[in-house]
Design an enzyme around this catalytic site. Structure first.
Site: not given
Lengths: 157, 558
Positions: B233, B237, B384-386, B447-448
């Site tokens: 995670h 950042y 979300h992460f796109h 997903r995946r």
């Protein structure tokens, strides 16, 4: 250190909002009973030998409307892959992996688990509505991952 | 409309030495070469979900999962790390206005990373490492894959060594001065990342490499996951903070504004050191074998790490507003339209910010463990992460490249017109694709997963699958516009005039603002972080190590 008045307000509001979210999260756990999987040492199904060996896949009725499922996950199937029971049944799933990491998600329910080798994944759900519930492996487990699925068939009483 | 970001009358005397500019450029080129392949594979993934399986026509790529492994590893490990390396070396040298300590160590870093990247490329393209970004054991890859990634991580540690050595040298030369903002941000980024990377370092060097070489009988799957997410995670950042360096300290200058609040900008950066790390269990909410109590603690700390981003939203918007009003913007929101949207570097980053606000909100949903039960490992997560790494990070890095690559090469941008279209195509493509993905996830699609070939594909997934595919086509088009422009600039563009060669560096709004000492020191933050990590991770990792179960041998079912 000087902080602008509006910025101070913004920080207070943002922080306050996050605290409200955290409280809502606590409320969902304590009052609504949303639980996550925890330590798995003592989760093994109640019968661990004989016809209900945990190294086999099986479904058994504990009492009217109460079922226990011991499920085995491996590339690329679940055993048992089809589970039948009457509407209103409360089913407890115990799932073990035989090889690598898998996932287990029953569509349109709150049942969602990671199946990690060496751990016992447990979830309980009451199927009130009759119908077919799809369950799938929802973590990548190799070239046939998208075939790894099964069904819970909930029959009308 | 264009060229409004050229500073007037600001002494901008320092240009990093040629070897440092080449070093940055080398890193950035390797990064974008990998992003190009990653983006192209994304195109095939989107179409696959809509039922159009084109993998048979691709060279080297045997199936969806091999392509997906390359997509994930290239985009978020190779591209990000290489771009960040090139960008941060530049930022440290330019910010401190002195040579790096040293450029030759920088080149060693580059070659070490390059060897690592080549090993990763080789194992991925030969289908010997189709284990996806997460490398979850007992799924096993070729040893060279883990060794390659480990070399890339060691390269990032050398980046910290160079950054800190240069900063300490600067401090001796400039006693009593505050570290210039961009160099400060670079140091924070690398310090946070180095602490965070300890998880995968132990996982790879201590377990996965010896296990894949046959020196260990097996691995402990839960311990591997836990070590992975200790890094997995905070790595987001590591990707995000370099984008924040641009948003805080560069974009305001590009729009004619100033940095609204220097102390809060520094504080936001510093807060990321202790708050980035103790949050990994929110990826393991559904893992048996991790206690509910620690999961709850990580949930609350995940909310806490939202705070520095909330502060960022205010400071960056206020800094932009200063610019918009200086350009004649009136009224509550009139300044927004006065921002130089025609400058592709600016529009890319403004649009990245807009997408990131959606990414932040969907992140809060993932972090709430009650809602996580519904969306965990569904298509909601890539939705979300796109918006975060695929937009806030990738689109910002593209926006930065629109001035940085011409600066480093001394050449003109190949095509301003292509650059003007590119961010908007990415923006709308991403809105469509991530909406499709999130929708599909809420309908329970995992997903995946090669959903287009899935034995259980449901009719209700068809409309969002098509949204995902169409968004993916737009994103690929945008990506191609970017890459043609990038390679055109490198190979087919004329030299630029000197006045186009400016580095946008925003000044603080309040010139003489006082600043407490603890906002210019790293040690207290590092110590605090170590203590928090010990408390939030220590007991779980200790228990997993005392119960170590190395009976799980490797499997390569791909």
């Amino acid at each position: 250190m000087h902080i602008d008045r509006y910025e101070r307000m913004w920080i207070t509001i943002s922080g306050g909002l996050l605290i409200v979210f955290a409280i809502a999260l606590g409320f969902s756990s304590v009052v609504l009973g949303v639980r996550l999987p925890g330590l798995s040492d003592q989760l093994l199904p109640t019968a661990a030998a004989g016809p209900h060996d945990i190294n086999e896949g099986w479904v058994r009725q504990l009492a009217p409307g109460r079922y226990e499922v011991n499920m085995r996950a491996r590339v690329w199937n679940f055993n048992p892959g089809e589970i039948r029971g009457p509407a209103g049944s409360t089913v407890t799933f115990y799932i073990h992996s035989e090889d690598i990491i898998h996932g287990f998600k029953i569509k349109d329910t709150t049942v969602s688990l990671m199946i990690i080798p060496g751990q016992t994944a447990k979830a309980t759900y009451t199927f009130t509505e009759p119908g077919e519930y799809l369950f799938v492996c929802h973590d990548y487990c190799g070239a046939g991952h998208h075939f790894m699925s099964g069904r819970v068939i909930v029959e009308e009483l | 409309m264009a060229a409004t970001n050229v500073a007037k009358g600001v002494a901008d005397a320092y240009t990093p030495p040629v070897t440092e500019r080449k070093l940055s450029l080398a890193f950035i080129a390797v990064g974008f070469a990998h992003l190009l392949i990653g983006v192209l594979l994304g195109f095939f993934q989107g179409l696959e979900h809509a039922g159009i399986d084109l993998y048979a026509y691709l060279p080297l790529i045997r199936h969806y999962y091999q392509g997906l492994s390359i997509h994930g590893v290239f985009n978020v490990l190779v591209f990000t790390t290489c771009f960040i390396g090139g960008f941060l070396f530049f930022v440290v040298g330019r910010g401190l206005k002195r040579p790096l300590e040293s450029a030759s160590l920088g080149w060693l870093t580059f070659w070490l990373s390059a060897v690592g990247v080549i090993l990763v490329d080789y194992t991925l393209f030969t289908n010997q490492a189709s284990v996806l970004f997460t490398s979850y054991a007992p799924l096993q890859a070729h040893p060279l894959y883990y060794i390659g990634l480990a070399l890339v991580v060691v390269g990032t540690w050398l980046m910290l060594v160079i950054s800190l050595r240069t900063t300490f040298a600067w401090r001796r030369e400039n006693p009593g001065q505050r570290i210039p903002l961009i160099a400060f941000g670079a140091n924070v980024t690398l310090i946070m990342w180095t602490m965070a990377s300890i998880g995968v370092a132990i996982e790879f060097v201590g377990f996965l490499i010896p296990w894949s070489l046959g020196w260990l009988p097996g691995t402990d799957p839960l311990l591997m996951r836990t070590l992975f997410w200790l890094t997995g995670h905070p790595i987001v950042y590591f990707w995000l903070l370099p984008a924040y360096i641009s948003w805080y300290f560069m974009v305001p200058k590009q729009v004619g504004g100033k940095l609204f609040s220097e102390p809060l900008a520094r504080l936001a950066f510093l807060l990321f050191i202790p708050l980035s790390l103790p949050v990994g269990f929110h990826h393991q909410y559904l893992d048996p074998g991790v206690s509910e109590g620690y999961k709850a603690i990580h949930a609350f700390l995940t909310f806490a790490v939202f705070m520095p981003s909330a502060m960022t939203a205010f400071t960056v918007l206020a800094s932009l507003e200063i610019g918009g009003r200086a350009r004649g913007g009136k009224g509550l929101l009139g300044w927004v339209t006065k921002l130089p949207w025609g400058d592709a570097s600016v529009s890319a980053q403004l649009l990245a910010m807009v997408l990131f606000s959606l990414g932040g909100v969907s992140g809060l949903i993932n972090a709430s463990y009650n809602m996580n039960l519904v969306v965990h490992n569904t298509m909601f997560v890539p939705g979300h992460f796109h918006l975060t790494v695929g937009s806030a990070v990738a689109l910002t890095f593209m926006g930065v490249s629109y001035w940085l690559v011409p600066y480093l090469t001394g050449k003109r941008l190949f095509s301003k017109r292509m650059a003007a279209w590119q961010p908007w195509l990415w923006f709308f493509g991403m809105l469509i694709m991530s909406r499709g993905m999130s929708w599909m996830g809420m309908l329970g699609a995992p997903r995946r997963t090669a959903l287009g070939s899935a034995s259980y594909f449901l009719a209700e997934w068809t409309p969002p699958a098509w949204m995902t595919a169409i968004g993916g086509v737009l994103l690929t088009t945008s990506g191609l516009l970017f890459f043609i422009n990038l390679f055109g600039t490198l190979w087919a563009s004329p030299k630029a005039a000197a006045q186009e060669q400016q580095v946008p560096l925003a000044e603080p709004y309040e010139e003489n603002g006082t600043l407490p000492n603890w906002l210019d020191r790293f040690t207290p933050w590092v110590t605090t972080t170590a203590i928090i990590v010990l408390i939030t991770y220590g007991p779980t990792i200790y228990r997993l190590i005392t119960d170590l179960d190395l009976s799980w041998t490797g499997l390569r079912p791909y």
